[in-house]
Structure formats: C-alpha cells, structure tokens
Design an enzyme around this catalytic site. Structure first.
Site, PDB file in Angstrom:
ATOM      1  CG  ASN A   7      16.221  -0.566 -13.669  1.00 56.80           C
ATOM      2  OD1 ASN A   7      16.579   0.354 -12.924  1.00 56.80           O
ATOM      3  ND2 ASN A   7      15.227  -1.377 -13.379  1.00 56.80           N
ATOM      4  NE  ARG A  78      11.649   1.110 -13.231  1.00 58.79           N
ATOM      5  CZ  ARG A  78      11.334   0.206 -12.351  1.00 58.79           C
ATOM      6  NH1 ARG A  78      12.124  -0.799 -12.114  1.00 58.79           N
ATOM      7  NH2 ARG A  78      10.198   0.288 -11.708  1.00 58.79           N
ATOM      8  CG  HIS A 167       4.917  -0.409  -9.563  1.00 58.42           C
ATOM      9  ND1 HIS A 167       4.282  -0.998  -8.502  1.00 58.42           N
ATOM     10  CD2 HIS A 167       6.196  -0.858  -9.561  1.00 58.42           C
ATOM     11  CE1 HIS A 167       5.143  -1.778  -7.854  1.00 58.42           C
ATOM     12  NE2 HIS A 167       6.315  -1.700  -8.479  1.00 58.42           N
ATOM     13  NE  ARG A 228       9.518  -1.075  -0.956  1.00 56.17           N
ATOM     14  CZ  ARG A 228       9.417  -1.100  -2.288  1.00 56.17           C
ATOM     15  NH1 ARG A 228       8.236  -1.216  -2.866  1.00 56.17           N
ATOM     16  NH2 ARG A 228      10.483  -0.979  -3.046  1.00 56.17           N
ATOM     17  CD  GLU A 370       8.079  -2.165 -14.535  1.00 54.58           C
ATOM     18  OE1 GLU A 370       8.422  -3.215 -13.976  1.00 54.58           O
ATOM     19  OE2 GLU A 370       8.059  -1.065 -13.977  1.00 54.58           O
TER      20      GLU A 370
END
Ligand code: AMP
Length: 384
Positions: A7, A78, A167, A228, A370
C-alpha cells in the site's frame, strides 16, 4: 504461495507478506518519511529513504531478515482509483501502469503514489508478476441511477464527474464472509455493509453485487467520518469561496477538520464515546449525528436492495464499538432490527451474529482484512 501486499502512499510504504494458502501474515511493516530526507532532523529521528526505490530496499532487507530465502511469488498493490475501466484486479504491465497514471486527476493524492510503488517493484524485480487491486472496482456494478449526479452532462463526459465509490475491496470481502456465515451463496446475498473506520462508507449489495455506496466522486461523500464531513449542502462551499476561502482551505477543512473531529474535537471513536459517557455534550451530539446519518443510509439501502437480508458492521469502529452499533440499531426499530445486548458486547475475531432471534434480519459483525483480500485476488490473477 507468498504474496507481498503493498500500500504505497506519497511518503509511506506499508507492506505485508502473506501466505495465501494458510491465510497468514508472515511479516509486515511500514516505511515512513519517504522523500523527506534531510528534513527529519529531530532527536534520534531516522532519516527517511530518498524515494520509493530506496524504501523498497528497506522492505526487501526486512523481508530477507524475517523470511530468509523464501521466494515471493507475486506483488499485489492496493490502487485507490480504477476509474470506469477497472472492474476487477488486473495483471500489471506498462500499459496498465500508464492507465492508472491517467487516472491521477481523479485521485491526485493516491494514484501517483500507487504508481511510484509499482515502478519501484518493476525496476527492482522486472520479472515479478504484479497485480493491481482497485478500491473502486467492486462498485463498477452500480446502476446509472445510483452513480449519476444531477448536474450538466458535460461534467461527466468531459471531467469524469460521477460517483465511483471506495473501500470496494473491503465491502466485497466482508460480503463474501457474511454470506458464508449465513450459509448462502454470495450470489444470493442481499444486504447492507457498514465499513466504519477512520474513513467510513456503507454499501448496498444485491445478489452479491454493489448497487449503491455512500462514497462518491471522492471518499468525502456520505457518512460522518473521523475527520471528514460526509454529506453537506454544496452551497456551503460556494458561500465559503465567496467569503475568501481558497480551494485548499475548503479541502483541508472538509477532509481533515470535520467529522467527529469537527463536532467533538477528537477523531477517535473510543475517546468520543468515553467523553459522551462522561457527560460531554459535544461528544454526544457527534455520536447522534454520526449514528443518525448511518441509520438514514441503512434505511435507504434497505430499499435499494429490495429488502436487505442482513446488516453487517466492519472495520475499526464497526468491529469494536458496541456502543456505536447500539446507537445505530436503536434508530432502526422501524425495520424490526433488534440487537442482543449480550452478543453485541461480546468479543471475538470471528464473524458473528449480534441480533436477537426475533430481529427482522440478522445483524452481523464481520472483521475485514483488506490485505488478505488483496493477496487472494493477486494469487487468483497470477494463477489465471
Ligand atoms: P480503522 O480505520 O478501521 O483502523 O478504524 C479506526 C477507528 O476505529 C477509530 O475511530 C478508532 O477509535 C476505532 N476503534 C478502534 N478500536 C476500537 C475499540 N476497541 N473501541 C471503539 N472504537 C475503536
């Protein structure tokens, strides 16, 4: 089969080596401060590597220390944005790398960093199979009525302004595990999945496919997140622009200063729950806004899938905060959803049911992973 999962961020490189057959993590780590070189400075601070290639040397050395001569079979990356092209993980070649790069304008912070990671591997191990696993891919099945914004058509045709969703790797993986727990084929899974981490999104799944999701053109849309805002009236941005805020000011406020942090002064759900239990009014308001927003989405997605057969919580908050799950479930009485207090407060790393036997639909907690999903997807692509 050993897969290195990467990642790659603009100044960091997170990695895991997974044994795909065993489902285990053999080693993992995080290289930080890439490209910050001499700036480090502080007491005892280690200077960061100059670029992603140097960071990869550190990763390679660490893997060698831990795993000796065991060979990596492939690398899985990713990749945040796959645009409209990528609906599945793909084997990377030069053309694919350039295609990911062409999507930079849609994910200016993430895709360029992902490409740096890919190029560093290509340079170091030219023969190594590399697979890109996209955060947006699972949502390529959204119907047009779900991905369109009601704005002039040229914004879509000229600028790609539409809803993409994120996601996806997590939602797909958790959907599969939820179907397995319910003992039904994933093609028969109609449900709502709430991925509640520092970033949060909720997805409507019908017949195993994503038919709506709360993140949109960027990960900013939808739920109240750690920092957020999620949904708001776009006129607020116009108002702020007229008041002299720059695009950067607005971007930073909405992505880094809002959400739980904006409302409660803290982006960590544990602290917000503790503060609320201690009588802090701002923290209680933050929890109410966040749980109400999520409950509204779940109600809407229950309709979108034509009657959800399960509600699933996952990620840091979804897996661990029984208090937040209870707040959301309290608002879902109209759907006949009822949590079992004992099951909800129980702890386990395994997928489990937390609703009562009389709840209209089962409510599940399913841990996401993930990296595991990326490693498995990578192995599947490489095996063809
Ligand atoms: P993630 O991005 O999936 O790592 O999730 C991060 C969020 O999960 C943060 O808001 C944390 O406060 C929250 N979280 C992690 N562990 C717990 C826990 N044991 N109880 C409540 N919230 C938690």
């Amino acid at each position: 089969m050993l897969v290195l999962v990467i990642n790659s961020g603009s100044s960091s490189l997170k990695y895991q080596v997974r044994d795909v057959a065993q489902g285990t993590v053999l080693t993992e780590g995080l290289i930080e401060k890439i490209g910050m070189g001499n700036g480090g400075g502080g007491d005892g601070e280690i200077e960061g590597p100059r670029d992603h290639a140097e960071a990869l040397e550190l990763v390679d050395a660490a893997i060698h220390r831990e795993l000796g001569d065991q060979e990596l079979a492939a690398v899985g990356h990713r990749v945040v944005h796959g645009g409209e092209r990528f609906a599945e993980p793909v084997l990377i070649d030069n053309e694919i790398t350039r295609a990911i790069e062409r999507l930079n304008p849609l994910a200016p912070l993430h895709n360029p960093a992902n490409v740096l990671g890919i190029r560093a591997i290509t340079k170091k191990w030219p023969q190594m199979p590399q697979v890109a696993v996209f955060d947006t891919a699972f949502h390529r099945t959204l119907p047009e009525h779900a991905w369109r914004y009601a704005v002039p058509d040229e914004l879509y045709t000229n600028h790609g302004i539409r809803r993409y969703g994120f996601h996806g790797t997590s939602h797909e993986y958790v959907g599969r595990r939820a179907a397995a727990l319910l003992d039904i084929p994933v093609e028969e899974f109609d449900g709502v999945i709430a991925h509640l981490g520092n970033g949060a999104s909720v997805t409507a799944i019908k017949g195993g496919h994503s038919v709506d999701t709360s993140m949109g053109f960027t990960p900013l849309e939808g739920l109240v997140m750690g920092t957020r805002s999620g949904d708001l009236d776009p006129s607020i941005l116009v108002f702020l622009g007229r008041a002299g805020w720059t695009p950067e000011d607005i971007d930073s406020m909405l992505n880094r200063e809002s959400g739980l942090k904006g409302l409660a002064g803290n982006n960590d759900m544990r602290s917000v729950v503790e503060a609320s239990e201690g009588g802090n009014a701002r923290a209680s308001v933050a929890l109410a806004v966040a749980s109400y927003r999520l409950a509204k989405y779940i109600g809407g997605y229950h309709v979108a899938v034509g009657g959800a057969k399960a509600l699933v919580f996952t990620a840091g908050i979804g897996e661990n905060s029984h208090q937040f799950r209870a707040l959301v479930a309290e608002r879902l009485g109209a759907l006949g959803i009822e949590l079992d207090a004992g099951l909800n407060t129980g702890r386990s790393k395994e997928p489990r049911v937390i609703s009562t036997a009389s709840s209209a639909i089962p409510v599940l907690v399913v841990p996401t992973d993930e990296e595991r999903a990326i490693a498995e997807a990578t192995a599947a692509v490489v095996r063809g």
